[in-house]
Write a protein that holds these residues in place. Sequence first.
Motif, short mmCIF file in Angstrom:
data_model
loop_
_atom_site.label_atom_id
_atom_site.label_comp_id
_atom_site.label_asym_id
_atom_site.label_seq_id
_atom_site.Cartn_x
_atom_site.Cartn_y
_atom_site.Cartn_z
N GLY A 59 0.81 -1.21 0.00
CA GLY A 59 0.00 0.00 0.00
C GLY A 59 0.84 1.26 0.00
O GLY A 59 0.51 2.23 -0.70
N PRO A 69 -9.28 -1.74 3.03
CA PRO A 69 -8.78 -1.63 1.66
C PRO A 69 -9.85 -1.91 0.60
O PRO A 69 -9.71 -1.49 -0.55
CB PRO A 69 -7.67 -2.69 1.59
CG PRO A 69 -7.27 -2.90 3.00
CD PRO A 69 -8.53 -2.74 3.80
N LEU A 110 -8.30 1.30 -1.95
CA LEU A 110 -6.97 0.70 -1.86
C LEU A 110 -5.97 1.63 -1.17
O LEU A 110 -4.91 1.18 -0.75
CB LEU A 110 -6.47 0.32 -3.25
CG LEU A 110 -7.17 -0.87 -3.91
CD1 LEU A 110 -6.64 -1.10 -5.31
CD2 LEU A 110 -7.03 -2.13 -3.07
N LEU A 123 -4.73 0.47 2.21
CA LEU A 123 -3.95 -0.76 2.34
C LEU A 123 -2.92 -0.71 3.47
O LEU A 123 -2.79 -1.69 4.22
CB LEU A 123 -3.25 -1.09 1.02
CG LEU A 123 -4.05 -1.90 0.00
CD1 LEU A 123 -3.40 -1.85 -1.37
CD2 LEU A 123 -4.20 -3.34 0.46
N GLY A 177 -4.81 -1.21 6.61
CA GLY A 177 -5.31 -2.57 6.64
C GLY A 177 -4.24 -3.56 7.06
O GLY A 177 -4.46 -4.43 7.91
#
Length: 195
Positions: free
Chosen positions: A19, A159, A163, A166, A169
């Motif tokens: 990410g 996510p 995204l 990420l 996450g």
Amino acid sequence: MKRAALFVIAGPVGIAAYGLVRLWGRSDGVYGPGFDWQAAHLVGLAGMVCFVPAVLALARLLPRSPWRAGVVALTMVGLAATMVQFGADIVEGLLAADRAEMSALGADFKDVPGVEVAFYDVVPQFFFLGLVVLAGMLVAKRRLPWWSVPLLVVGIVAPAVTLNLLPIGGLCILAALTPALSAVAGTPGVPHSTR
């Protein structure tokens, strides 16, 4: 077993790093194909590979049973599909001259019957589902605290919203699994189930 604990750490860290590299790559408005695309996806793929021994190590904290075997199998199938997805993204990035060509290559791959279900929309989700169920089983056996499951769900769902989450996450997944590290590493005084 200490190496197994490193894999439990490395899997979620790989998601977070993927990410972060992705955000860095998108910061100039041009993301893929190129170094940033490949770096992000290679880091993400490495994280998924690390989840294989991590899941096996976590499962060993539970007694052998058909349920444990089924959850591990489900998780591994999802992991394999996720790895194929990362691999396809890497290959498309290598073959494409620009973003449009990369998108066209991706669309061609998804047009193959069964590919979208097997490697994008459905089967990769088995990894996350299996991880949550495995964590729930570990909570039931007091190998993880109760809050690990909701934190793990947050790490998986965030996510899916965008995204860009990420890194958060990955860190949530890491925090959810961290209480099991001493047991996975076989720290003296911590019971380790081999039955």
